[in-house]
Design an enzyme around this catalytic site. Structure first.
Site: not given
Ligand code: F6P
Length: 462
Positions: A158, A367
């Site tokens: 992602h 991003d």
């Molecule tokens: O988009 C990257 C990401 O790590 C996703 O996996 C996640 O939904 C978002 O950022 C939020 O991060 P975290 O899961 O560390 O709160």
């Protein structure tokens, strides 16, 4: 149709919670994918336990079955806060200056991947398609294969994949990439990240790479790598816009910003989002257009994120200082130029806020995709749409070319775009928005899921 087994670090938040962009793209997108297919979504519960037991808790809510495990504090520290978010995250966002290289982090990362694989492997049935997500779980396919899983296994990243010259600063980089050869299909958000990955495989691993098909052959294994830009759950988000919550949120912002142009930013509080740099740009805009201070109000919604990590605490302090400085210098008793809010909102409320805002400011320094940009577009009034100002370094910029694309490192560039957005005539706003909205509506998360799972199901080893 095969069942879908999705494996990711973070597992579904209930539907009532925020939009894809506010929560981070992954949870919202996977929720949409799993509402459509039968299957299971496996990952960390987000809870801490004293010792790892591997006990799985299964829940069925909102049309989706989730299977989660708790992790002990050492795992959370070394795997989640450590290797995933203090090593891979900054490095993959080109922030080698913030990257921490600690051997214990790497060990914790491998341990948790093995633990996840041991927990989920018994639940995988013969015809299941297995789809692993994101940088937390890169070695998962190898761990599953060692446990005898022969199913098709796909991986989707992602976040960006960094250029080879940056990536090789990761100790054991080759070991990490070689673990990816156990996948059948690897997906990236954009062609740019895909090219960096293919370049690495060719240059550092000596793999045979076909740039047209994304086919990589190495050590007798074939893996295919392609770009699959993720979208929003368009219909679901539009339905949120029909709710009373959305209407009230729109009214709340419109009535409190009357006679002023509302400009909005919604970001997790993360250094990759370029928030201090954005404040510098807004400060530059006010400095160069003192006559417009009274005409613009900026709303920054920034829910705190990964708060146990020092670099996240630092970015929060810096942002508070910068916001305070601009507001201190520019406020009047009845006028505050920047509203800075440290909490998340539901999808419906965000829809209303986006619709009330004539400018959407999305300026990450780097991003993988950025779904806030797409949600902002979807929420606009077709008869009087707002203007999207978007960083050229967000993956979304590859698709949303009718936005005002900016360099987020340049305060002059962003300040200029804000001015252009404020003055853009209605017919140009409509023309740009129609093109943007077409992309956001058509290239949505359902299409993304279908394309990836279709290609994974079709995969024929060579
Ligand atoms: O988009 C990257 C990401 O790590 C996703 O996996 C996640 O939904 C978002 O950022 C939020 O991060 P975290 O899961 O560390 O709160």
């Amino acid at each position: 149709m095969s069942r879908l087994v999705v494996i990711s670090n973070r597992v579904a938040v209930p539907k009532a919670r925020g939009a894809a962009g506010a929560q981070g793209g992954l949870a919202g997108a996977l929720h949409a994918a799993l509402r459509k297919y039968s299957g299971i979504w496996f990952g960390w519960s987000g809870a801490e336990c004293t010792e790892f037991t591997g006990d799985i808790s299964i829940r069925r809510a909102d049309g989706v079955t989730t299977a989660t495990v708790d992790l002990p504090s050492q795992d959370i520290e070394e795997y989640y806060n450590g290797y995933a978010n203090s090593t891979l995250w900054p490095l993959f966002h080109y922030r080698i200056d913030l990257t921490e290289f600690e051997r214990e982090f790497g060990k914790g990362y491998e341990r948790v991947n093995e633990r996840f694989a041991a927990s989920i492997a018994p639940l995988i049935e013969e015809d299941d398609l297995v789809w692993v997500h994101d940088y937390h779980l890169i070695p998962m396919a190898g761990d599953l294969r060692r446990r005898g899983i022969r199913n098709r296994i796909g991986f989707f990243l992602h976040i960006p994949w960094p250029p080879t010259r940056l990536f090789v600063s990761l100790p054991f980089h080759e070991r990490l990439v070689r673990t990816m050869l156990d996948y059948d299909l690897i997906g990236f958000q954009t062609d740019e990240w895909l090219e960096s990955f293919l370049h690495y495989c060719r240059k550092e691993l000596g793999a045979e790479v076909d740039d047209d098909t994304g086919r990589i052959v190495i050590d007798g294994r074939t893996v295919t790598a392609r770009a699959y830009p993720i979208g929003i759950d368009y219909d679901h988000f539009m339905a949120q816009g029909e709710t009373e919550d959305a209407r009230q949120a729109q009214e709340r912002l419109t009535s409190s910003t009357r006679h002023r142009t509302a400009m909005i930013g919604v970001d997790r509080l993360d250094y990759s989002k370029g928030l201090p740099e954005r404040m510098d740009s807004i400060g530059r805009f006010f400095d160069t257009h003192p006559d417009l201070v009274k005409r613009l109000v900026y709303i920054q919604i920034a829910p705190p994120s990964r708060e146990d990590i020092e670099n996240y605490q630092k970015i929060r302090t810096l942002l508070e200082q910068k916001t305070g400085q601009i507001n201190g210098a520019r406020s009047e008793v009845d006028l505050v130029p920047i509203r800075y809010v440290n909490k998340g909102y539901s999808a419906a409320e965000l829809f209303g806020f986006y619709r009330a805002s004539k400018i959407g400011l999305v300026t990450p320094l780097r991003d993988g995709m950025n779904l806030v940009a797409k949600e902002y577009v979807a929420a606009q009034d077709p008869d009087d749409p707002g203007v999207l100002v978007l960083s050229r370094f967000a993956g979304a910029a590859q698709q949303l070319t009718e936005a005002l694309l900016v360099n987020p490192f340049s305060p002059d560039d962003v300040a200029h775009a804000i001015r252009v957005a404020m003055e853009m005539p209605l017919d140009e706003r409509k023309r740009r928005w129609q093109a943007l909205n077409h992309t956001v509506r058509e290239e949505n998360v359902i299409v993304w899921t279908e394309q990836f799972t279709h290609d994974l199901a079709d995969f024929q080893p060579v």
